[in-house]
Write a protein that holds these residues in place. Structure first.
Motif, PDB file in Angstrom:
ATOM      1  N   GLY A 186       0.791  -1.234   0.000  1.00 40.82           N
ATOM      2  CA  GLY A 186       0.000   0.000   0.000  1.00 40.82           C
ATOM      3  C   GLY A 186       0.811   1.265   0.000  1.00 40.82           C
ATOM      4  N   GLY A 187       2.112   1.139  -0.182  1.00 45.80           N
ATOM      5  CA  GLY A 187       2.959   2.323  -0.215  1.00 45.80           C
ATOM      6  C   GLY A 187       2.769   3.125  -1.486  1.00 45.80           C
ATOM      7  N   PRO A 188       3.182   4.390  -1.494  1.00 50.83           N
ATOM      8  CA  PRO A 188       3.062   5.232  -2.682  1.00 50.83           C
ATOM      9  C   PRO A 188       4.146   4.888  -3.699  1.00 50.83           C
ATOM     10  CG  PRO A 188       4.190   6.429  -0.958  1.00 50.83           C
ATOM     11  CD  PRO A 188       3.784   5.113  -0.357  1.00 50.83           C
ATOM     12  N   PRO A 189       4.020   5.378  -4.919  1.00 50.59           N
ATOM     13  CA  PRO A 189       5.109   5.197  -5.889  1.00 50.59           C
ATOM     14  C   PRO A 189       6.403   5.781  -5.341  1.00 50.59           C
ATOM     15  CG  PRO A 189       3.134   5.988  -6.990  1.00 50.59           C
ATOM     16  CD  PRO A 189       2.872   6.072  -5.506  1.00 50.59           C
ATOM     17  N   PRO A 190       7.537   5.232  -5.673  1.00 53.22           N
ATOM     18  CA  PRO A 190       8.811   5.697  -5.110  1.00 53.22           C
ATOM     19  C   PRO A 190       9.109   7.141  -5.487  1.00 53.22           C
ATOM     20  CG  PRO A 190       9.188   4.230  -6.960  1.00 53.22           C
ATOM     21  CD  PRO A 190       7.732   4.143  -6.655  1.00 53.22           C
ATOM     22  N   ALA A 191       9.669   7.852  -4.537  1.00 54.68           N
ATOM     23  CA  ALA A 191      10.054   9.248  -4.788  1.00 54.68           C
ATOM     24  C   ALA A 191      11.480   9.347  -5.313  1.00 54.68           C
ATOM     25  CB  ALA A 191       9.917  10.055  -3.503  1.00 54.68           C
ATOM     26  N   SER A 192      12.293   8.332  -5.054  1.00 59.77           N
ATOM     27  CA  SER A 192      13.684   8.364  -5.518  1.00 59.77           C
ATOM     28  C   SER A 192      13.740   8.229  -7.036  1.00 59.77           C
ATOM     29  CB  SER A 192      14.479   7.231  -4.867  1.00 59.77           C
ATOM     30  OG  SER A 192      13.857   5.981  -5.132  1.00 59.77           O
ATOM     31  N   PRO A 193      14.750   8.820  -7.671  1.00 60.30           N
ATOM     32  CA  PRO A 193      14.842   8.760  -9.140  1.00 60.30           C
ATOM     33  C   PRO A 193      15.066   7.343  -9.645  1.00 60.30           C
ATOM     34  CG  PRO A 193      16.856   9.674  -8.197  1.00 60.30           C
ATOM     35  CD  PRO A 193      15.870   9.568  -7.069  1.00 60.30           C
ATOM     36  N   ALA A 194      14.449   7.063 -10.778  1.00 61.39           N
ATOM     37  CA  ALA A 194      14.611   5.752 -11.421  1.00 61.39           C
ATOM     38  C   ALA A 194      15.799   5.831 -12.365  1.00 61.39           C
ATOM     39  CB  ALA A 194      13.343   5.372 -12.171  1.00 61.39           C
ATOM     40  N   ARG A 195      16.857   5.119 -12.048  1.00 62.44           N
ATOM     41  CA  ARG A 195      18.084   5.217 -12.835  1.00 62.44           C
ATOM     42  C   ARG A 195      18.316   4.046 -13.774  1.00 62.44           C
ATOM     43  NH1 ARG A 195      22.136   7.320  -7.964  1.00 62.44           N
ATOM     44  NH2 ARG A 195      21.060   9.296  -7.581  1.00 62.44           N
ATOM     45  N   ALA A 196      17.606   2.954 -13.579  1.00 65.40           N
ATOM     46  CA  ALA A 196      17.734   1.776 -14.441  1.00 65.40           C
ATOM     47  C   ALA A 196      16.478   1.639 -15.290  1.00 65.40           C
ATOM     48  CB  ALA A 196      17.953   0.519 -13.599  1.00 65.40           C
ATOM     49  N   PRO A 197      16.586   1.053 -16.487  1.00 65.38           N
ATOM     50  CA  PRO A 197      15.405   0.880 -17.345  1.00 65.38           C
ATOM     51  C   PRO A 197      14.263   0.165 -16.630  1.00 65.38           C
ATOM     52  CG  PRO A 197      17.396   0.388 -18.583  1.00 65.38           C
ATOM     53  CD  PRO A 197      17.811   0.578 -17.157  1.00 65.38           C
TER      54      PRO A 197
ATOM     55  N   ASP B 182      13.618   0.077 -13.466  1.00 61.55           N
ATOM     56  CA  ASP B 182      13.039   0.976 -12.463  1.00 61.55           C
ATOM     57  C   ASP B 182      12.092   1.984 -13.112  1.00 61.55           C
ATOM     58  OD1 ASP B 182      14.522  -0.325 -10.582  1.00 61.55           O
ATOM     59  OD2 ASP B 182      16.101   1.189 -10.475  1.00 61.55           O
ATOM     60  N   ARG B 183      12.468   2.494 -14.274  1.00 57.84           N
ATOM     61  CA  ARG B 183      11.614   3.489 -14.934  1.00 57.84           C
ATOM     62  C   ARG B 183      10.279   2.887 -15.345  1.00 57.84           C
ATOM     63  NH1 ARG B 183      16.814   5.427 -16.588  1.00 57.84           N
ATOM     64  NH2 ARG B 183      16.928   4.079 -18.425  1.00 57.84           N
TER      65      ARG B 183
ATOM     66  N   ALA C  23       6.667   3.894 -13.723  1.00 57.05           N
ATOM     67  CA  ALA C  23       5.613   4.352 -14.624  1.00 57.05           C
ATOM     68  C   ALA C  23       4.332   3.547 -14.421  1.00 57.05           C
ATOM     69  CB  ALA C  23       6.082   4.241 -16.072  1.00 57.05           C
ATOM     70  N   ALA C  24       4.460   2.237 -14.209  1.00 62.65           N
ATOM     71  CA  ALA C  24       3.284   1.390 -13.989  1.00 62.65           C
ATOM     72  C   ALA C  24       2.563   1.784 -12.699  1.00 62.65           C
ATOM     73  CB  ALA C  24       3.703  -0.077 -13.937  1.00 62.65           C
TER      74      ALA C  24
ATOM     75  N   ALA D 170       7.673   1.012 -21.625  1.00 67.46           N
ATOM     76  CA  ALA D 170       8.563  -0.139 -21.801  1.00 67.46           C
ATOM     77  C   ALA D 170       9.096  -0.204 -23.231  1.00 67.46           C
ATOM     78  CB  ALA D 170       7.826  -1.432 -21.456  1.00 67.46           C
ATOM     79  N   LYS D 171       8.246   0.069 -24.217  1.00 69.50           N
ATOM     80  CA  LYS D 171       8.691   0.058 -25.612  1.00 69.50           C
ATOM     81  C   LYS D 171       9.751   1.127 -25.869  1.00 69.50           C
ATOM     82  CE  LYS D 171       4.614  -1.944 -27.868  1.00 69.50           C
ATOM     83  NZ  LYS D 171       3.496  -1.707 -28.818  1.00 69.50           N
ATOM     84  N   ALA D 172       9.567   2.281 -25.252  1.00 74.33           N
ATOM     85  CA  ALA D 172      10.563   3.354 -25.408  1.00 74.33           C
ATOM     86  C   ALA D 172      11.898   2.950 -24.798  1.00 74.33           C
ATOM     87  CB  ALA D 172      10.049   4.639 -24.764  1.00 74.33           C
ATOM     88  N   GLU D 173      11.863   2.301 -23.651  1.00 75.37           N
ATOM     89  CA  GLU D 173      13.098   1.847 -23.004  1.00 75.37           C
ATOM     90  C   GLU D 173      13.792   0.772 -23.850  1.00 75.37           C
ATOM     91  OE1 GLU D 173      14.674   2.942 -20.404  1.00 75.37           O
ATOM     92  OE2 GLU D 173      13.195   4.425 -19.791  1.00 75.37           O
TER      93      GLU D 173
END
Length: 213
Positions: A59-70, A72-73, A77-78, A100-103
């Motif tokens: 039930g946690g929120p989406p992560p606030a830390s930056p997504a640095r790996a494909p 993670d991004r 996004a999901a 995902a297609k863009a990555e």
């Protein structure tokens, strides 16, 4: 250091050898470019998606830390797509697929030129060999009965230089293309797995259950 021996060696192979040399430089440039792009895009960073998915499931929120790996991004996004009020579950899935297609397209960048080099380099080498053999036999015919076999042998080995050079360029280009494709396929499998777990667990999250009520 004098470049005269190298230029003389290239001249023996004819124009085909110069083309192959240009292809080898292009292959090296593509290799260095892809290494830099993959490193900058975080392809070898340790992903945080597993930790994020575990927190998300509780039930946690989406992560606030930056997504640095494909990976993670895509995972981030999901999670964010599922919390957009205007998005249905199907719309969230489509948005995740778009990211995902863009990555994956970014991971596969440069693949087509390498595949083209791997395909045409041996053909250019073979063309140079055929042209060199034609020239060698023409010289043999012009020399008549007093032909020197060493002249023919020298012409043949010079012609074969282009075939060897073409293969020497095609093999690493093909290996590099396969490596890039392998990296993309590995990331694709991981993205699909992460996205599926996020989307299927969304209905069980306390926050979403509360919102549905």
């Amino acid at each position: 250091m004098s470049l005269a021996p190298l230029i003389d060696f290239m001249a023996r192979g004819g124009s085909a050898l110069w083309v192959i040399a240009a292809l080898s430089v292009l292959t090296l440039a593509l290799f260095l470019w892809r290494l830099a792009e993959l490193a900058q895009g975080g392809a070898w960073r340790r992903p945080q998606a597993e930790t994020w998915i575990a927190e998300w499931s509780k039930g946690g929120p989406p992560p606030a830390s930056p997504a640095r790996a494909p990976l993670d991004r895509v995972a981030k996004a999901a999670m964010r797509a599922l919390l957009v009020p205007e998005f249905s579950a199907e719309a969230a899935e489509k948005e995740t697929t778009r990211i995902a297609k863009a990555e994956l397209a970014s991971l596969r960048r440069g693949l087509r030129p390498l595949e083209l080099i791997a395909a045409i380099a041996p053909l250019v080498g073979l063309l140079g060999t055929v042209l060199g053999m034609i020239g060698a036999f023409q010289a043999l015919q012009e020399s008549g009965s007093g032909a020197d076999p060493s002249v023919l042998a020298g012409g043949i080995w010079e012609a074969l230089l282009t075939t060897a050079a073409g293969m020497a360029v095609a093999i690493p280009a093909s290996a590099l293309a396969s490596w890039i494709e392998g990296q993309a396929e590995r990331e694709q499998a991981r993205m699909e797995d992460a996205a599926t777990r996020i989307l299927t667990r969304a209905a069980a999250r306390p926050a979403l259950l509360h919102a549905a009520e």
